[in-house]
Design a protein around this motif. Structure first.
Motif, PDB file in Angstrom:
ATOM      1  N   ILE A 140      45.916  56.284  45.274  1.00  0.00           N
ATOM      2  CA  ILE A 140      46.264  54.872  45.158  1.00  0.00           C
ATOM      3  C   ILE A 140      45.466  54.271  44.008  1.00  0.00           C
ATOM      4  O   ILE A 140      44.258  54.521  43.886  1.00  0.00           O
ATOM      5  CB  ILE A 140      45.949  54.101  46.457  1.00  0.00           C
ATOM      6  CG1 ILE A 140      46.771  54.654  47.627  1.00  0.00           C
ATOM      7  CG2 ILE A 140      46.199  52.606  46.276  1.00  0.00           C
ATOM      8  CD1 ILE A 140      46.329  54.131  48.981  1.00  0.00           C
ATOM      9  N   VAL A 141      46.135  53.486  43.179  1.00  0.00           N
ATOM     10  CA  VAL A 141      45.462  52.708  42.136  1.00  0.00           C
ATOM     11  C   VAL A 141      45.779  51.240  42.373  1.00  0.00           C
ATOM     12  O   VAL A 141      46.947  50.857  42.452  1.00  0.00           O
ATOM     13  CB  VAL A 141      45.928  53.107  40.723  1.00  0.00           C
ATOM     14  CG1 VAL A 141      45.251  52.226  39.664  1.00  0.00           C
ATOM     15  CG2 VAL A 141      45.633  54.581  40.454  1.00  0.00           C
ATOM     16  N   ASN A 142      44.745  50.422  42.512  1.00  0.00           N
ATOM     17  CA  ASN A 142      44.910  48.982  42.690  1.00  0.00           C
ATOM     18  C   ASN A 142      44.397  48.267  41.442  1.00  0.00           C
ATOM     19  O   ASN A 142      43.251  48.471  41.035  1.00  0.00           O
ATOM     20  CB  ASN A 142      44.143  48.490  43.910  1.00  0.00           C
ATOM     21  CG  ASN A 142      44.720  49.019  45.210  1.00  0.00           C
ATOM     22  OD1 ASN A 142      45.927  49.250  45.312  1.00  0.00           O
ATOM     23  ND2 ASN A 142      43.872  49.233  46.203  1.00  0.00           N
ATOM     24  N   THR A 143      45.238  47.429  40.855  1.00  0.00           N
ATOM     25  CA  THR A 143      44.836  46.728  39.642  1.00  0.00           C
ATOM     26  C   THR A 143      44.017  45.489  39.987  1.00  0.00           C
ATOM     27  O   THR A 143      44.487  44.576  40.656  1.00  0.00           O
ATOM     28  CB  THR A 143      46.050  46.330  38.797  1.00  0.00           C
ATOM     29  OG1 THR A 143      46.722  47.516  38.368  1.00  0.00           O
ATOM     30  CG2 THR A 143      45.620  45.547  37.569  1.00  0.00           C
ATOM     31  N   SER A 144      42.787  45.499  39.516  1.00  0.00           N
ATOM     32  CA  SER A 144      41.886  44.369  39.648  1.00  0.00           C
ATOM     33  C   SER A 144      41.742  43.748  38.261  1.00  0.00           C
ATOM     34  O   SER A 144      42.729  43.509  37.584  1.00  0.00           O
ATOM     35  CB  SER A 144      40.543  44.838  40.219  1.00  0.00           C
ATOM     36  OG  SER A 144      39.622  43.776  40.286  1.00  0.00           O
ATOM     37  N   SER A 145      40.528  43.522  37.817  1.00  0.00           N
ATOM     38  CA  SER A 145      40.296  42.914  36.515  1.00  0.00           C
ATOM     39  C   SER A 145      38.820  43.012  36.170  1.00  0.00           C
ATOM     40  O   SER A 145      37.960  43.153  37.051  1.00  0.00           O
ATOM     41  CB  SER A 145      40.712  41.442  36.543  1.00  0.00           C
ATOM     42  OG  SER A 145      40.309  40.773  35.358  1.00  0.00           O
ATOM     43  N   MET A 146      38.518  42.912  34.889  1.00  0.00           N
ATOM     44  CA  MET A 146      37.124  42.772  34.493  1.00  0.00           C
ATOM     45  C   MET A 146      36.552  41.477  35.066  1.00  0.00           C
ATOM     46  O   MET A 146      35.338  41.351  35.252  1.00  0.00           O
ATOM     47  CB  MET A 146      37.026  42.758  32.971  1.00  0.00           C
ATOM     48  CG  MET A 146      35.617  42.880  32.447  1.00  0.00           C
ATOM     49  SD  MET A 146      34.871  44.481  32.821  1.00  0.00           S
ATOM     50  CE  MET A 146      35.815  45.530  31.724  1.00  0.00           C
ATOM     51  N   ALA A 147      37.428  40.519  35.386  1.00  0.00           N
ATOM     52  CA  ALA A 147      36.989  39.233  35.931  1.00  0.00           C
ATOM     53  C   ALA A 147      36.377  39.367  37.315  1.00  0.00           C
ATOM     54  O   ALA A 147      35.743  38.430  37.799  1.00  0.00           O
ATOM     55  CB  ALA A 147      38.155  38.247  35.976  1.00  0.00           C
ATOM     56  N   SER A 148      36.562  40.511  37.986  1.00  0.00           N
ATOM     57  CA  SER A 148      35.905  40.724  39.273  1.00  0.00           C
ATOM     58  C   SER A 148      34.502  41.285  39.104  1.00  0.00           C
ATOM     59  O   SER A 148      33.718  41.308  40.055  1.00  0.00           O
ATOM     60  CB  SER A 148      36.734  41.669  40.153  1.00  0.00           C
ATOM     61  OG  SER A 148      36.677  42.998  39.664  1.00  0.00           O
ATOM     62  N   LEU A 149      34.186  41.754  37.899  1.00  0.00           N
ATOM     63  CA  LEU A 149      32.881  42.379  37.641  1.00  0.00           C
ATOM     64  C   LEU A 149      31.915  41.448  36.936  1.00  0.00           C
ATOM     65  O   LEU A 149      30.705  41.595  37.069  1.00  0.00           O
ATOM     66  CB  LEU A 149      33.066  43.647  36.796  1.00  0.00           C
ATOM     67  CG  LEU A 149      33.941  44.745  37.399  1.00  0.00           C
ATOM     68  CD1 LEU A 149      34.061  45.912  36.426  1.00  0.00           C
ATOM     69  CD2 LEU A 149      33.376  45.223  38.736  1.00  0.00           C
ATOM     70  N   ILE A 150      32.451  40.516  36.159  1.00  0.00           N
ATOM     71  CA  ILE A 150      31.610  39.552  35.456  1.00  0.00           C
ATOM     72  C   ILE A 150      32.124  38.146  35.741  1.00  0.00           C
ATOM     73  O   ILE A 150      33.230  37.971  36.240  1.00  0.00           O
ATOM     74  CB  ILE A 150      31.589  39.812  33.934  1.00  0.00           C
ATOM     75  CG1 ILE A 150      32.995  39.647  33.343  1.00  0.00           C
ATOM     76  CG2 ILE A 150      31.029  41.193  33.622  1.00  0.00           C
ATOM     77  CD1 ILE A 150      33.051  39.758  31.829  1.00  0.00           C
ATOM     78  N   SER A 151      31.332  37.149  35.439  1.00  0.00           N
ATOM     79  CA  SER A 151      31.726  35.768  35.695  1.00  0.00           C
ATOM     80  C   SER A 151      32.581  35.239  34.548  1.00  0.00           C
ATOM     81  O   SER A 151      32.206  35.355  33.381  1.00  0.00           O
ATOM     82  CB  SER A 151      30.483  34.885  35.852  1.00  0.00           C
ATOM     83  OG  SER A 151      29.698  35.330  36.941  1.00  0.00           O
TER      84      SER A 151
END
Length: 296
Positions: A140-151
């Motif tokens: 399974i691959v779920n698309t998140s974002s760099m926005a979940s890792l940095i502010s």
């Protein structure tokens, strides 16, 4: 997952951008691909593109925020291919312009969460039980974002939804490790796709331009930061591979990154060089929040 050839993949948001790149790359590896998008014509075009290269593909017009529609999708795919070994929950939306959290309406939050988080959860809820019953390796691959890792100031609804995707994915990876199913989180940086025009999918009255939403930039200017300034809408020529964390790129290389991660069962996939300073600052702040050893 050592072998992709002969497996079946479901890719949402596959009518363009990163989803199209992922679908094409999986097909090039020999997978059957269910191309899923809310835009029927876009899904059909990508399915035809895959078919022209000699691979099997079907097109499905589905709103991933609609659980009943996702159940129907699963029934169609299993009827056509008999199994699903790869699930890519990639469909997503965003808001423009960037806006302060207090200027983001409840309806904005709800719309973004329904697609970006509930869309992923719907795919997980519907497909995982059947995938568990299928022998062999699955992923399974779920698309998140760099926005979940940095502010990312001005991006609260999107960041919240993608952070929820991270939480679900981390828990699922731990759970499914005993079930022969790997889980990866895709963290795109600035990739130029049609996601910046997402609000075309809302009614005219709900769109930000119709409501005169105050841009975050009215509160504070941050020159040189294309994420904050929302420069993804500017027509420029972009490379396929990023040299910096904030460089805009085409989605062309995303599919290869995802396929390689599936094969290696990587927990995280980044489309850009890691923003090391920002990640380290967040990690250091977390550690600093822990109780300090007593000095007796």
């Amino acid at each position: 997952m050592k072998e992709i050839k002969g497996r079946t993949a479901v890719v949402t948001g596959a009518g363009g951008g990163m989803g199209r790149s992922i679908a094409l790359e999986l097909a090039a590896e020999g997978a059957n691909v269910a191309v899923v998008d809310i835009d029927k014509a876009a899904a059909e075009a990508v399915a035809a593109e895959i078919g022209a290269k000699g691979s099997r593909a079907t097109a499905h017009a589905v709103d991933v925020s609609d659980l009943d529609a996702v159940w129907g999708l699963a029934d169609e795919v299993y009827a056509e291919f008999g199994s699903v070994e790869i699930l890519v929950n990639n469909a997503g939306v965003t808001l423009r312009p960037f806006r302060a959290s207090w200027d983001t309406s409840y309806e904005d939050y709800e719309w973004v969460m329904k697609v970006n988080f509930w869309g992923v959860l719907n795919g997980h809820h519907v497909f995982v039980p059947r995938m568990r019953e299928t022998p062999g390796e699955k992923h399974i691959v779920n698309t998140s974002s760099m926005a979940s890792l940095i502010s990312v100031a001005g991006h609260s609804a999107y960041s919240a939804a993608k952070s929820a995707v991270d939480g679900l994915s981390h828990a699922a990876r731990g759970e499914l490790a005993t079930q022969g199913i790997g889980v990866s989180i895709l963290h795109p940086g600035p990739v130029r796709t049609r996601i910046v025009t997402s609000e075309r999918l809302r009614s005219e009255a709900e769109r930000s331009e119709a409501r005169g939403v105050k841009p975050w930039s009215d509160y504070v200017q941050q020159p040189g930061n294309p994420i904050v300034e929302g420069k993804a809408e500017e027509p420029v020529t972009d490379p396929d591979v990023a040299a910096t964390p904030l460089e805009y790129i085409t989605p062309n290389a995303t599919g290869r990154l995802v396929v390689d991660a599936i094969k290696a069962n990587k927990p995280h996939i980044l489309t850009h060089p890691a923003p090391v300073a920002e990640l380290q600052a967040r990690f250091d702040a977390v550690l600093a929040g822990a109780p300090q050893p007593r000095q007796d």
